[in-house]
Motif scaffolding. Structure first.
Motif, PDB file in Angstrom:
ATOM      1  N   MET B  45       8.441 -27.577   2.858  1.00  0.00           N
ATOM      2  CA  MET B  45       7.514 -26.598   2.277  1.00  0.00           C
ATOM      3  C   MET B  45       7.714 -25.221   2.933  1.00  0.00           C
ATOM      4  N   GLN B  46       7.944 -25.244   4.248  1.00  0.00           N
ATOM      5  CA  GLN B  46       8.198 -23.983   4.962  1.00  0.00           C
ATOM      6  C   GLN B  46       9.463 -23.313   4.438  1.00  0.00           C
ATOM      7  N   LYS B  47      10.499 -24.154   4.280  1.00  0.00           N
ATOM      8  CA  LYS B  47      11.793 -23.641   3.823  1.00  0.00           C
ATOM      9  C   LYS B  47      11.638 -22.988   2.443  1.00  0.00           C
ATOM     10  N   ARG B  48      10.870 -23.646   1.590  1.00  0.00           N
ATOM     11  CA  ARG B  48      10.692 -23.119   0.226  1.00  0.00           C
ATOM     12  C   ARG B  48       9.909 -21.800   0.241  1.00  0.00           C
ATOM     13  N   ALA B  49       8.859 -21.762   1.111  1.00  0.00           N
ATOM     14  CA  ALA B  49       8.061 -20.532   1.188  1.00  0.00           C
ATOM     15  C   ALA B  49       8.934 -19.388   1.686  1.00  0.00           C
ATOM     16  N   LYS B  50       9.762 -19.684   2.689  1.00  0.00           N
ATOM     17  CA  LYS B  50      10.652 -18.676   3.258  1.00  0.00           C
ATOM     18  C   LYS B  50      11.669 -18.207   2.215  1.00  0.00           C
ATOM     19  N   GLY B  51      12.046 -19.159   1.350  1.00  0.00           N
ATOM     20  CA  GLY B  51      13.062 -18.876   0.338  1.00  0.00           C
ATOM     21  C   GLY B  51      12.599 -17.876  -0.722  1.00  0.00           C
ATOM     22  N   THR B  52      11.299 -17.592  -0.756  1.00  0.00           N
ATOM     23  CA  THR B  52      10.808 -16.620  -1.747  1.00  0.00           C
ATOM     24  C   THR B  52      11.262 -15.208  -1.399  1.00  0.00           C
ATOM     25  N   LEU B  79      -2.769  -4.417  -8.167  1.00  0.00           N
ATOM     26  CA  LEU B  79      -3.383  -3.766  -7.008  1.00  0.00           C
ATOM     27  C   LEU B  79      -2.445  -3.805  -5.790  1.00  0.00           C
ATOM     28  N   VAL B  80      -1.805  -4.983  -5.617  1.00  0.00           N
ATOM     29  CA  VAL B  80      -0.882  -5.144  -4.482  1.00  0.00           C
ATOM     30  C   VAL B  80       0.309  -4.208  -4.647  1.00  0.00           C
ATOM     31  N   ARG B  81       0.791  -4.100  -5.873  1.00  0.00           N
ATOM     32  CA  ARG B  81       1.975  -3.256  -6.135  1.00  0.00           C
ATOM     33  C   ARG B  81       1.719  -1.797  -5.743  1.00  0.00           C
ATOM     34  N   GLN B  82       0.431  -1.388  -5.866  1.00  0.00           N
ATOM     35  CA  GLN B  82       0.096   0.019  -5.609  1.00  0.00           C
ATOM     36  C   GLN B  82      -0.007   0.350  -4.116  1.00  0.00           C
ATOM     37  N   VAL B  83      -0.028  -0.661  -3.289  1.00  0.00           N
ATOM     38  CA  VAL B  83      -0.134  -0.412  -1.834  1.00  0.00           C
ATOM     39  C   VAL B  83       1.177   0.212  -1.365  1.00  0.00           C
ATOM     40  N   PRO B  84       1.107   1.298  -0.631  1.00  0.00           N
ATOM     41  CA  PRO B  84       2.337   1.937  -0.161  1.00  0.00           C
ATOM     42  C   PRO B  84       3.229   0.952   0.617  1.00  0.00           C
ATOM     43  N   HIS B  85       4.514   1.084   0.442  1.00  0.00           N
ATOM     44  CA  HIS B  85       5.556   0.282   1.108  1.00  0.00           C
ATOM     45  C   HIS B  85       5.763  -1.088   0.473  1.00  0.00           C
ATOM     46  N   VAL B  86       4.957  -1.474  -0.505  1.00  0.00           N
ATOM     47  CA  VAL B  86       5.216  -2.754  -1.198  1.00  0.00           C
ATOM     48  C   VAL B  86       6.297  -2.483  -2.237  1.00  0.00           C
ATOM     49  N   SER B  87       7.442  -3.150  -2.085  1.00  0.00           N
ATOM     50  CA  SER B  87       8.539  -2.878  -3.023  1.00  0.00           C
ATOM     51  C   SER B  87       8.485  -3.803  -4.228  1.00  0.00           C
ATOM     52  N   VAL B  88       8.116  -5.055  -4.019  1.00  0.00           N
ATOM     53  CA  VAL B  88       7.977  -6.006  -5.129  1.00  0.00           C
ATOM     54  C   VAL B  88       6.733  -6.852  -4.883  1.00  0.00           C
ATOM     55  N   ALA B  89       6.036  -7.180  -5.960  1.00  0.00           N
ATOM     56  CA  ALA B  89       4.912  -8.128  -5.860  1.00  0.00           C
ATOM     57  C   ALA B  89       4.931  -8.980  -7.119  1.00  0.00           C
ATOM     58  N   GLU B 110      10.799 -10.926 -11.950  1.00  0.00           N
ATOM     59  CA  GLU B 110      10.132 -10.450 -10.723  1.00  0.00           C
ATOM     60  C   GLU B 110      10.500 -11.342  -9.535  1.00  0.00           C
ATOM     61  N   PHE B 111      10.468 -12.643  -9.808  1.00  0.00           N
ATOM     62  CA  PHE B 111      10.767 -13.586  -8.710  1.00  0.00           C
ATOM     63  C   PHE B 111      12.225 -13.434  -8.250  1.00  0.00           C
ATOM     64  N   THR B 188      -2.304 -18.355  -8.587  1.00  0.00           N
ATOM     65  CA  THR B 188      -2.706 -19.047  -7.347  1.00  0.00           C
ATOM     66  C   THR B 188      -2.415 -18.183  -6.123  1.00  0.00           C
ATOM     67  N   MET B 189      -1.309 -17.453  -6.191  1.00  0.00           N
ATOM     68  CA  MET B 189      -0.907 -16.650  -5.045  1.00  0.00           C
ATOM     69  C   MET B 189      -0.175 -15.403  -5.497  1.00  0.00           C
ATOM     70  N   VAL B 190      -0.160 -14.428  -4.600  1.00  0.00           N
ATOM     71  CA  VAL B 190       0.688 -13.261  -4.829  1.00  0.00           C
ATOM     72  C   VAL B 190       1.667 -13.178  -3.657  1.00  0.00           C
ATOM     73  N   TYR B 191       2.947 -13.029  -3.992  1.00  0.00           N
ATOM     74  CA  TYR B 191       3.957 -12.821  -2.951  1.00  0.00           C
ATOM     75  C   TYR B 191       4.377 -11.361  -3.022  1.00  0.00           C
ATOM     76  N   ALA B 192       4.470 -10.714  -1.877  1.00  0.00           N
ATOM     77  CA  ALA B 192       4.861  -9.305  -1.866  1.00  0.00           C
ATOM     78  C   ALA B 192       5.979  -9.056  -0.879  1.00  0.00           C
ATOM     79  N   LYS B 193       6.882  -8.164  -1.266  1.00  0.00           N
ATOM     80  CA  LYS B 193       7.981  -7.794  -0.378  1.00  0.00           C
ATOM     81  C   LYS B 193       7.726  -6.352   0.071  1.00  0.00           C
ATOM     82  N   VAL B 194       7.939  -6.118   1.353  1.00  0.00           N
ATOM     83  CA  VAL B 194       7.669  -4.789   1.918  1.00  0.00           C
ATOM     84  C   VAL B 194       9.005  -4.105   2.179  1.00  0.00           C
TER      85      VAL B 194
END
Lengths: 222, 361
Positions: B45-52, B79-89, B110-111, B188-194
């Motif tokens: 599960m950790q590996k998969r989460a990291k793989g995102t 809302l998350v996308r609008q936060v400065p420094h968030v490149s992908v959500a 997106e994914f 269920t969740m939002v994943y964001a890349k900074v």
């Protein structure tokens, strides 16, 4: 010099609610180096006397002295110590440990007595030669004949140089030829090494090998 | 000398010895398999989460790592996308199908932007609402190939098979999954890349300000949640299995040693006639017990490799880890349980009356 001195020895067992008087006041004196046979019918008390002299059972009353040590005053641990060093046993059924070789059956007796780790001395090597089992030492009991097993049992009984050798019907499971051979060896040990021996038997021919025969009946010496 | 007697005794009754060792090994394997599976599944599960490829994870208030049932509005992704420094959500919806299986709804583009994309091994990405993309191991386990129909909480068509290791083993289009299971606009969740690692903490701080009560983690924090402590049933269950295993070992040795003492009554009498103390006799049986327990432990450790191989075939989505740090514990449990099991037979042997024992046939 007196090796064993028994005075007024009694032994009473309780079987259910019945009291069995196995020994009813036995007096016996055996000198050092003597070979004594105890004969008597079944139930005469021979085996009970054997067990008490060997420290396998405590007496009910009386005194039993071996080399000046009163067995009546010994607790379980004291009797265990006595069996380790002062007494050697030979049984009718040989009683060798089936999982060990003849050599290891002898060695374990030394280990229990705390004497293991050193090589067998010259006198003991000679004894093995006398017993004729030198070439059979690395065999397990199942590979030995009855006579060979009994000779290993004799070697085991003497490995810690006990002051008293107790033999309970040592030829009971042997044929005539092997019986004579074993009795001759026992007699020889007595004469040559001065080993004190007390042998229980119901066989008059076996008893004839002893210096003296003591007859028991109904828990008493006649 | 005493060791030779112990080994000869064990050799003398090979069936009893072998059975005892095998039964003791069963408890060791049972424990190592359970612990290994727990670690393996959580590690997966950790590996998969990291793989995102995400740096920040946002989950709804009161949601639990062990359960993905809590959902929240998809508008939070904007809302998350609008936060400065968030490149992908990107928002994902995890829909439970059974106790152990889920389908994850994603926006493929997106994914892909966030994770570097799912590697399609066979077939293609999902295009229609009923299309499902599955992981390689999942497909192998269910014997699926691209183009096959597949009933999995719904009638799906397996569009493609992808390499595993990113987020999930079963993917559907986010909109389609929302529509099929009547959860419009729910995720269920939002994943964001900074954009840069140094901006992760400021982004988290900003999100916490805008989304009070929400669970907002850096990926590092999120991964640390995948422990047995996060699953309330795992620890008690493990304890119960360990206790049952220890009791099995105890009973096995109790029976084995009890039989041995009965079988060897005469031999015990012989030893006692030679002057063996109760402690000496007890020592022989305890040494035999330790040898049996250690042999059982070694075999049990070996068999744990066997269960791992078996799990890889039977349930490849539940990987079993090899857990060497548990070897001292299983040794302690096997030896400890066995020693307790040997106490009564040992005392019986030690207290044996020499005369009665010698008369035993």
């Amino acid at each position: 010099m007196t090796e064993i001195e028994v005075r007024g020895l009694t032994k009473t067992f309780r079987v259910g609610e019945v009291e069995v008087h196995a020994l009813r006041g036995v007096d016996l004196k055996i000198e050092r180096g003597e070979f004594v046979a105890i004969v008597g019918p079944s139930g005469s008390g021979k085996s009970t006397l054997f067990n008490i002299l060997g420290g396998l059972a405590p007496p009910s009353a009386g005194t039993v002295s071996i080399n000046g040590q009163d067995l009546a005053k010994l607790n379980d641990a004291g009797r265990t110590e006595l069996r380790k060093k002062a007494v050697g046993f030979i049984f009718q059924k040989y009683n060798l440990l089936p999982t060990l070789t003849a050599r290891d059956n002898i060695e374990i007796a030394r280990h229990i007595a705390g004497n293991s780790g050193t090589p067998w001395d010259a006198q003991y090597q000679e004894l093995l030669k006398l017993l004729g089992i030198e070439s059979r030492l690395d065999h397990k009991p199942r590979a030995l004949s009855g006579g060979e097993q009994q000779r290993v049992a004799i070697a085991r009984a003497l490995v810690n140089h006990p002051s008293l050798l107790l033999a309970d019907e040592p030829t009971g499971n042997l044929d005539t030829e092997n019986s004579k051979a074993v009795l001759s060896i026992i007699k020889h040990l007595n004469k040559r090494l001065g080993q004190t021996i007390l042998m229980i038997t119901h066989d008059p021919e076996a008893a004839a090998f002893a210096d003296r025969t003591v007859t028991m009946r109904d828990g008493r010496i006649l | 000398m005493i060791h030779r007697l112990v080994f000869e005794n064990l050799k003398h009754r090979p069936v009893r010895t072998l059975l005892s060792v095998v039964l003791i090994s069963a408890q060791v394997t049972m424990i190592l398999t359970l612990v290994g599976l727990t670690r393996g599944v959580l590690g997966n599960m950790q590996k998969r989460a990291k793989g995102t490829g995400a740096d920040v994870v946002i989950r709804p208030p009161e949601s639990n790592i062990a359960s993905m049932s809590s959902t929240f509005s998809e508008k939070h992704v904007g809302l998350v996308r609008q936060v400065p420094h968030v490149s992908v959500a990107t928002g994902v919806l995890v829909h439970p199908v059974s106790n152990f299986d889920t389908i994850t709804g994603i926006d493929w583009d997106e994914f892909s932007k966030m994770s570097g994309g799912l590697e399609v091994l066979e077939g293609k990405r999902f295009e229609k609402p009923d299309d499902l993309v599955v992981g390689r191991v999942f497909a192998k386990q269910r014997k699926l190939s691209a183009g096959m129909p597949f009933v999995f909480g719904h009638k799906w068509n397996v569009a493609g098979i992808v390499e595993e290791g990113k987020l999930s083993a079963t993917f559907a289009d986010l909109r389609a999954l929302q529509d099929i299971f009547v959860e419009p606009n729910k995720i269920t969740m939002v994943y964001a890349k900074v954009d840069e690692a140094k901006n992760i903490n400021p982004v988290i701080a900003s999100l916490k300000e805008q989304l009070p009560g929400y669970q907002i983690y850096s990926m590092e924090e999120f991964l640390s949640l995948f422990t047995a402590d996060a699953y309330p049933l795992i620890l008690p269950f493990t304890r119960v299995v360990v206790a049952v295993a220890a009791i099995i070992g105890l009973l096995v040795v109790f029976l084995s040693m009890y039989m041995a003492v009965l079988e060897r009554t005469r031999e015990i009498g012989i030893l006692k006639a030679m002057g063996a103390s109760p402690r000496y006799v007890l020592g022989i049986l305890f040494r035999e017990t330790i040898v049996l327990a250690l042999a059982g432990t070694v075999l049990g450790i070996g068999l744990a490799y066997g269960t791992r191989a078996l799990m890889a075939v039977v349930a490849p989505n539940m990987p079993q880890d090899i857990v060497p740090d548990w070897y001292p514990w299983v040794t302690l449990i096997a030896v400890g349980g066995s020693m307790v099991g040997a106490i009564y037979p040992g005392l019986k042997a030690a207290r044996q009356d020499a005369i009665e024992a010698l008369a035993y046939d």
